[in-house]
Motif scaffolding. Structure first.
Motif, PDB file in Angstrom:
ATOM      1  N   SER A 127      -6.550 -11.787  -1.005  1.00 24.97           N
ATOM      2  CA  SER A 127      -6.792 -11.150  -2.294  1.00 24.97           C
ATOM      3  C   SER A 127      -8.162 -10.496  -2.274  1.00 24.97           C
ATOM      4  O   SER A 127      -9.078 -10.948  -1.575  1.00 24.97           O
ATOM      5  N   SER A 175      -0.245  -4.677  -1.746  1.00 23.10           N
ATOM      6  CA  SER A 175       0.128  -4.451  -3.142  1.00 23.10           C
ATOM      7  C   SER A 175      -1.133  -4.536  -4.000  1.00 23.10           C
ATOM      8  O   SER A 175      -2.186  -4.947  -3.527  1.00 23.10           O
ATOM      9  N   ARG A 176      -0.984  -4.137  -5.245  1.00 21.21           N
ATOM     10  CA  ARG A 176      -2.128  -4.175  -6.154  1.00 21.21           C
ATOM     11  C   ARG A 176      -1.671  -4.456  -7.569  1.00 21.21           C
ATOM     12  O   ARG A 176      -0.536  -4.134  -7.935  1.00 21.21           O
ATOM     13  N   ASP A 177      -2.559  -5.037  -8.334  1.00 22.69           N
ATOM     14  CA  ASP A 177      -2.324  -5.275  -9.749  1.00 22.69           C
ATOM     15  C   ASP A 177      -3.514  -4.652 -10.483  1.00 22.69           C
ATOM     16  O   ASP A 177      -4.587  -5.255 -10.544  1.00 22.69           O
ATOM     17  N   ASN A 178      -3.308  -3.465 -10.995  1.00 19.01           N
ATOM     18  CA  ASN A 178      -4.423  -2.749 -11.634  1.00 19.01           C
ATOM     19  C   ASN A 178      -4.902  -3.459 -12.891  1.00 19.01           C
ATOM     20  O   ASN A 178      -6.081  -3.377 -13.244  1.00 19.01           O
ATOM     21  N   THR A 181      -7.084  -6.157  -8.861  1.00 23.86           N
ATOM     22  CA  THR A 181      -6.935  -6.982  -7.656  1.00 23.86           C
ATOM     23  C   THR A 181      -6.010  -6.313  -6.649  1.00 23.86           C
ATOM     24  O   THR A 181      -4.980  -5.739  -7.017  1.00 23.86           O
ATOM     25  N   LEU A 182      -6.406  -6.437  -5.399  1.00 21.72           N
ATOM     26  CA  LEU A 182      -5.636  -5.943  -4.253  1.00 21.72           C
ATOM     27  C   LEU A 182      -5.160  -7.149  -3.451  1.00 21.72           C
ATOM     28  O   LEU A 182      -5.877  -8.141  -3.342  1.00 21.72           O
ATOM     29  N   TYR A 183      -3.974  -7.046  -2.876  1.00 19.46           N
ATOM     30  CA  TYR A 183      -3.398  -8.143  -2.094  1.00 19.46           C
ATOM     31  C   TYR A 183      -2.948  -7.655  -0.718  1.00 19.46           C
ATOM     32  O   TYR A 183      -2.640  -6.486  -0.529  1.00 19.46           O
ATOM     33  N   CYS A 237     -11.803  -5.642   2.454  1.00 17.38           N
ATOM     34  CA  CYS A 237     -11.232  -4.822   1.395  1.00 17.38           C
ATOM     35  C   CYS A 237     -12.151  -3.615   1.212  1.00 17.38           C
ATOM     36  O   CYS A 237     -13.376  -3.742   1.323  1.00 17.38           O
TER      37      CYS A 237
END
Length: 122
Positions: free
Chosen positions: A21, A71-74, A78-80, A96
């Motif tokens: 993460s 993947s990402r959750d804007n 957060t970036l995964y 990252c």
């Protein structure tokens, strides 16, 4: 300024999985291209996977294709990176990175924000 902090690294057996993460702070990275890079001892830093602000299309380095998923959750800034079927050649420090605007491939030079890295040992 953007601050990036990676987590999720560690030691894993051959064939195992890890999920990295990267939490961004300072600004929203919703309009940033973000990516994962890695650097093994004595080697140059190489691109693993990148993802644009919209989430697609993603791009992967040859060693990551079919095994890793970015993947990402804007909403969470957060970036995964989901890494499966790990092997000893995946041992490296994983970083990252982010750049405002469009993605420009897996080269390191376009990225101007970097985290401190998280170690992965297989």
């Amino acid at each position: 300024d953007v601050q990036l902090v990676e987590s999720g690294g560690g030691s894993v057996e051959v064939g195992g999985s890890l999920r990295l993460s990267c939490v961004a702070s300072g600004v929203s990275v919703s309009y940033y291209c973000m990516g994962w890079f890695r650097q093994a001892a004595g080697m140059e830093r190489e691109g693993v996977a990148i993802i644009p602000d919209s989430g697609a299309p993603t791009s992967y380095g040859a060693s990551a294709k079919g095994r890793f998923t970015v993947s990402r959750d804007n909403a969470k800034n957060t970036l995964y990176l989901q890494m499966n079927d790990l092997d000893p050649q995946d041992t490296a420090m994983y970083y990252c990175a982010a750049r405002q605007g469009s993605c420009y491939g897996l080269r390191t030079s376009p990225y101007n924000y970097w985290g401190q890295g998280t170690q992965v040992t297989v």
